[in-house]
Design a protein around this motif. Sequence first.
Motif, short mmCIF file in Angstrom:
data_model
loop_
_atom_site.label_atom_id
_atom_site.label_comp_id
_atom_site.label_asym_id
_atom_site.label_seq_id
_atom_site.Cartn_x
_atom_site.Cartn_y
_atom_site.Cartn_z
N ALA A 104 31.49 62.17 19.07
CA ALA A 104 31.29 60.73 18.89
C ALA A 104 32.35 60.23 17.92
N PHE A 105 33.48 59.82 18.45
CA PHE A 105 34.62 59.44 17.62
C PHE A 105 34.71 57.94 17.36
N GLN A 106 33.95 57.15 18.11
CA GLN A 106 33.96 55.69 17.91
C GLN A 106 32.61 55.27 17.35
N LEU A 107 32.62 54.81 16.11
CA LEU A 107 31.38 54.59 15.39
C LEU A 107 31.37 53.21 14.73
N VAL A 108 30.25 52.52 14.85
CA VAL A 108 30.05 51.24 14.18
C VAL A 108 28.84 51.37 13.25
N ILE A 109 29.04 51.08 11.97
CA ILE A 109 27.95 51.06 11.01
C ILE A 109 27.52 49.61 10.82
N VAL A 110 26.25 49.32 11.12
CA VAL A 110 25.69 47.98 10.92
C VAL A 110 24.89 48.02 9.63
N ASN A 111 25.38 47.33 8.60
CA ASN A 111 24.77 47.40 7.28
C ASN A 111 24.23 46.04 6.86
N SER A 112 23.08 46.04 6.17
CA SER A 112 22.49 44.78 5.72
C SER A 112 22.18 44.76 4.23
N ALA A 113 22.67 45.74 3.47
CA ALA A 113 22.43 45.78 2.03
C ALA A 113 23.79 45.85 1.33
N ILE A 114 24.13 44.83 0.57
CA ILE A 114 25.48 44.70 0.04
C ILE A 114 25.87 45.84 -0.89
N ASP A 115 24.91 46.41 -1.62
CA ASP A 115 25.28 47.46 -2.56
C ASP A 115 25.58 48.80 -1.91
#
Length: 255
Positions: A104-115
């Motif tokens: 899995a070489f193409q990865l998107v991290i969806v983040n909702s916590a700024i810290d």
Amino acid sequence: MLLADMTWPDFDARAHQSLAILPVGAVEPHGPHLPLGADTMISDYFARRLAADIDAWIAPTIGYGVATPPQRLGGVFPGVIAVSGTTFTNLVTEILTALAEHGAFQLVIVNSAIDNLSFLCEAARVVTSAFDETRIMIVHWWDVVGEPFRNALAAETGVARSDDHHAGMVESSLTMHIAPDTARPDLVDTDPMVSIARRFSYDVFPLPEDAATTSGIVYTAHKASAEIGARVADRVTHEMATAVRLEFGIDAAQV
């Protein structure tokens, strides 16, 4: 669409053929009117919508994040379940590494916590340095929604941008739309301290007494509504998918 629901042959095929999404959130107070898991709920929601839009699959959510400074929480309250920056960075790095090792070489991290941001960037730096084929994108809903949209919303509601951050109008509206059964709109703007608690643009430990609130309402959630949340959700989904297509060279006609 969910890695946890796949058999290993299914995963082996999808890991090599399509993009992976890793939702990341946190467990922390968002005033008395939003659930402790609001950040995680928001990341899960946008991960699902993004996966449906670009035909990606979703890795199990990381529901614990790095602690938010008490200044932004309005004080110290029960419900902060956080991990250290070192632990968080190592956890994300090892998960991304395992995904890359399986192709899995193409990865998107969806983040909702700024810290979480700096630690996510460090994990991405380590993994992309170790695996030449890997490309990692880190996206936050509050950035992709766009400044013109936020400014227009502020003008429409009369809620200034300076009063609309953690657990404020937009995040409260999103949660009311995404998880209406968990929100308590009747408790919005019930803290008399919110108008007099001192705000400042730096962090001090321990938090000065005049910067603390009694409920954790730091920024007003006045005018928050599920209707606004639906509009924000649609806007973020569109902009997030557009950004992912751009960065990974995905043709809209392919999905």
